[in-house]
Write an enzyme that holds these catalytic residues in place. Structure first.
Site, PDB file in Angstrom:
ATOM      1  N   ASP A 161       0.866  -1.169   0.000  1.00  0.00           N
ATOM      2  CA  ASP A 161       0.000   0.000   0.000  1.00  0.00           C
ATOM      3  C   ASP A 161       0.912   1.231   0.000  1.00  0.00           C
ATOM      4  O   ASP A 161       2.112   1.131   0.314  1.00  0.00           O
ATOM      5  CB  ASP A 161      -0.886  -0.029   1.246  1.00  0.00           C
ATOM      6  CG  ASP A 161      -1.776   1.186   1.357  1.00  0.00           C
ATOM      7  OD1 ASP A 161      -2.454   1.516   0.370  1.00  0.00           O
ATOM      8  OD2 ASP A 161      -1.772   1.821   2.427  1.00  0.00           O
TER       9      ASP A 161
ATOM     10  N   ASP B 237      -0.150   5.177   0.851  1.00  0.00           N
ATOM     11  CA  ASP B 237      -0.388   6.122   1.947  1.00  0.00           C
ATOM     12  C   ASP B 237      -0.286   5.410   3.288  1.00  0.00           C
ATOM     13  O   ASP B 237      -1.003   4.444   3.547  1.00  0.00           O
ATOM     14  CB  ASP B 237      -1.786   6.759   1.818  1.00  0.00           C
ATOM     15  CG  ASP B 237      -1.911   7.655   0.608  1.00  0.00           C
ATOM     16  OD1 ASP B 237      -0.997   8.457   0.381  1.00  0.00           O
ATOM     17  OD2 ASP B 237      -2.917   7.552  -0.106  1.00  0.00           O
TER      18      ASP B 237
ATOM     19  N   ASP C  87      -1.376  -0.543   6.323  1.00  0.00           N
ATOM     20  CA  ASP C  87      -1.473   0.184   7.587  1.00  0.00           C
ATOM     21  C   ASP C  87      -2.902   0.291   8.075  1.00  0.00           C
ATOM     22  O   ASP C  87      -3.143   0.888   9.120  1.00  0.00           O
ATOM     23  CB  ASP C  87      -0.891   1.596   7.435  1.00  0.00           C
ATOM     24  CG  ASP C  87      -1.763   2.474   6.553  1.00  0.00           C
ATOM     25  OD1 ASP C  87      -2.048   2.070   5.400  1.00  0.00           O
ATOM     26  OD2 ASP C  87      -2.173   3.556   7.010  1.00  0.00           O
TER      27      ASP C  87
END
Length: 347
Positions: free
Chosen positions: A25, A27, A227
């Protein structure tokens, strides 16, 4: 992953053992805003020397070219084809719902409109053009007028002759340099409230974007870095991909403790330096004690206590292991205040 006889987690191996594709991922994992997250670039570059690396993003505002340019500017060796975007996955879904060359109402930025056009559709920004479908993704410039056009085009449910609606993703938030901001899910929700129907979703946590990534790199064994539990980890689990949760983005210790069975990662890392380091054993001891490194917690009945703090990341691993193995929901567990404090969680 092999397991030791007294371990409830991967034993002695690094998260990268047996992996031929690393999917990340963006961001909250690689960067936050315009800046790289500490240790992310160096760690991923080490991985890229021995395996394929792909980048999977729900951000529909940017093209794969612009994402690759950004990542190269941070020091990563990335080609546009290494970037898998939710607009790409959304357009593939769209192709199964409407005829080739159809007119499509695009609510989003260049990252979405460019993929729509690339796939041979005609993009419009007005419901007056009688679009065959609506496709919606995030862009910072989206306002009431664009959301209203989507609502006008989607007045009828498909069962009543309405047109298809595809959303790139439904992330409620997006991390930016100044903090956490509303994501595409809030914009989709605004249209949903107006029309009383829901879209087909392409991005995380749906499996389409994960399947596209694995297929593109011809991978046999992938590992996903995320995250967020509700998009990254849930999506990887749904797709049958091993997952790493890294504590550099949106979710933290509090969310991990409360994670349901569908949203639990295989590995928990403080930062990406841990990718090529041996992952510590989780040992289940007598008396309900769980130990990781020097950290020890005790789970008896519906209460979990701190026995030895050790390293904070090991304490989090021990606490999550004990709580998850209990079968109890977090609201049914009494977490000792000193454990909460040691994990940096406020009541």
């Amino acid at each position: 992953m092999t397991m030791s006889a007294d371990s409830s987690g991967p034993a002695g191996l690094t998260p990268l053992d047996g992996i031929d594709l690393l999917l990340a991922d963006l961001d909250g994992v690689v960067y936050k805003g315009a800046d790289a997250i500490p240790y992310a670039v160096e760690s991923i570059n080490r991985c890229a020397s021995t395996m394929s690396v792909g980048y999977v993003t729900n951000n529909a505002a940017r093209t794969d070219v612009s994402v690759a340019d950004h990542l190269r500017g941070l020091g990563l060796g990335v080609k546009p084809s290494d970037v898998v975007t939710s607009p790409q996955a959304a357009v593939r879904l769209l192709a199964g719902l409407v005829a080739p060359g159809a007119t499509v109402l695009v609510i989003g930025g260049d990252g979405l409109s460019s993929e729509v056009v690339k796939a041979g559709f005609v993009a419009t920004d007005s419901a007056l053009d009688n679009p065959a479908a609506v496709i919606q993704g995030f862009a910072p410039s989206i306002g009431w007028e664009q959301l209203a056009e989507a609502s006008f085009a989607l007045q009828l449910d498909e069962s009543a002759g309405g047109i298809p609606w595809v959303a790139t993703n439904t992330d409620w938030t997006i991390p930016v340099a100044r903090g956490i901001a509303p994501g595409n899910g809030t914009l989709v929700s605004a249209v949903h409230t107006a029309v009383g129907r829901l879209p087909v979703v392409a991005g995380k946590p749906e499996v389409a974007i994960f399947e596209e990534a694995v297929s593109r790199f011809h991978a046999k064994s992938a590992l996903f870095l995320g995250d967020r539990l509700d998009t990254d980890i849930l999506g990887a689990n749904r797709a049958g991909i091993a997952s790493v949760f890294v504590l550099t983005g949106v979710d933290g210790a509090k969310q991990l403790l409360a994670a349901d069975a569908r949203s639990r990662p295989m590995f928990i890392l403080e930062d990406l330096r841990g990718l090529d380091q041996p992952y510590p054993d989780t040992r289940v001891l007598d008396g309900g004690q769980v130990q990781v490194g020097e950290a020890v917690v005790r789970m008896v009945g519906g209460r979990i206590d701190l026995i030895a703090a050790g390293e904070s990341i090991d304490l989090l691993r021990a606490a999550t292991s004990a709580i998850w193995a209990s079968g109890l929901a977090i609201y049914g567990i009494d977490v000792a205040p000193e454990l909460m404090e040691a994990l940096g969680i406020s009541r």
